[in-house]
Design a protein around this motif. Sequence first.
Motif, PDB file in Angstrom:
ATOM      1  N   HIS A  22       0.837  -1.209   0.000  1.00 46.03           N
ATOM      2  CA  HIS A  22       0.000   0.000   0.000  1.00 46.03           C
ATOM      3  C   HIS A  22       0.867   1.251   0.000  1.00 46.03           C
ATOM      4  CE1 HIS A  22      -4.055  -1.677   0.495  1.00 46.03           C
ATOM      5  NE2 HIS A  22      -3.469  -2.646   1.160  1.00 46.03           N
ATOM      6  N   LEU A  23       1.925   1.226   0.796  1.00 44.02           N
ATOM      7  CA  LEU A  23       2.835   2.381   0.831  1.00 44.02           C
ATOM      8  C   LEU A  23       3.502   2.590  -0.523  1.00 44.02           C
ATOM      9  CD1 LEU A  23       4.536   1.937   4.312  1.00 44.02           C
ATOM     10  CD2 LEU A  23       2.997   3.781   3.621  1.00 44.02           C
ATOM     11  N   GLU A  24       3.911   1.498  -1.151  1.00 47.49           N
ATOM     12  CA  GLU A  24       4.545   1.600  -2.467  1.00 47.49           C
ATOM     13  C   GLU A  24       3.579   2.179  -3.499  1.00 47.49           C
ATOM     14  OE1 GLU A  24       7.120  -1.143  -5.564  1.00 47.49           O
ATOM     15  OE2 GLU A  24       5.877  -2.107  -4.070  1.00 47.49           O
ATOM     16  N   GLN A  25       2.333   1.734  -3.466  1.00 44.32           N
ATOM     17  CA  GLN A  25       1.330   2.265  -4.392  1.00 44.32           C
ATOM     18  C   GLN A  25       1.097   3.747  -4.139  1.00 44.32           C
ATOM     19  OE1 GLN A  25      -2.079  -0.222  -3.792  1.00 44.32           O
ATOM     20  NE2 GLN A  25      -1.194  -1.975  -4.854  1.00 44.32           N
ATOM     21  N   GLY A  26       1.046   4.118  -2.860  1.00 45.50           N
ATOM     22  CA  GLY A  26       0.882   5.531  -2.522  1.00 45.50           C
ATOM     23  C   GLY A  26       2.058   6.359  -2.989  1.00 45.50           C
ATOM     24  N   PHE A  27       3.262   5.804  -2.848  1.00 42.23           N
ATOM     25  CA  PHE A  27       4.460   6.509  -3.287  1.00 42.23           C
ATOM     26  C   PHE A  27       4.456   6.704  -4.792  1.00 42.23           C
ATOM     27  CE2 PHE A  27       8.969   6.538  -4.568  1.00 42.23           C
ATOM     28  CZ  PHE A  27       9.372   7.671  -3.885  1.00 42.23           C
ATOM     29  N   VAL A  28       4.051   5.691  -5.532  1.00 36.61           N
ATOM     30  CA  VAL A  28       3.975   5.801  -6.995  1.00 36.61           C
ATOM     31  C   VAL A  28       2.955   6.870  -7.388  1.00 36.61           C
ATOM     32  CG1 VAL A  28       3.265   4.574  -9.093  1.00 36.61           C
ATOM     33  CG2 VAL A  28       4.791   3.471  -7.459  1.00 36.61           C
ATOM     34  N   ALA A  29       1.816   6.877  -6.689  1.00 36.75           N
ATOM     35  CA  ALA A  29       0.797   7.891  -6.982  1.00 36.75           C
ATOM     36  C   ALA A  29       1.344   9.286  -6.700  1.00 36.75           C
ATOM     37  CB  ALA A  29      -0.463   7.629  -6.156  1.00 36.75           C
ATOM     38  N   LEU A  30       2.073   9.443  -5.597  1.00 43.78           N
ATOM     39  CA  LEU A  30       2.665  10.741  -5.279  1.00 43.78           C
ATOM     40  C   LEU A  30       3.696  11.154  -6.326  1.00 43.78           C
ATOM     41  CD1 LEU A  30       3.131  10.616  -1.417  1.00 43.78           C
ATOM     42  CD2 LEU A  30       1.658  12.147  -2.708  1.00 43.78           C
ATOM     43  N   GLU A  31       4.513  10.216  -6.761  1.00 47.05           N
ATOM     44  CA  GLU A  31       5.491  10.517  -7.809  1.00 47.05           C
ATOM     45  C   GLU A  31       4.798  11.014  -9.068  1.00 47.05           C
ATOM     46  OE1 GLU A  31       7.709   6.806  -8.111  1.00 47.05           O
ATOM     47  OE2 GLU A  31       9.502   7.890  -7.450  1.00 47.05           O
TER      48      GLU A  31
END
Length: 75
Positions: A22-31
């Motif tokens: 979930h954190l990785e997906q959130g990070f990708v969305a933020l990027e």
Amino acid sequence: KLEERLGRVEARLEGIDERLNHLEQGFVALENRVGNLEQRVAALEVSVGSLHAKIGELAVANDFLSRKLKPWTGK
């Protein structure tokens, strides 16, 4: 008893893995959002540069016209 402890550890590891995903997906969305914002800022910078150039042109034209019209307006 050892099997129970191993089962709890595995369950915790699975939970941690899910949270990391979930954190990785959130990070990708933020990027992606940052990339979009950077593009928008670059476009705005171009627009501001164009506006500054246009303002300069209009100031020169205004000065020219005011000097040429001075004999007729008396100002």
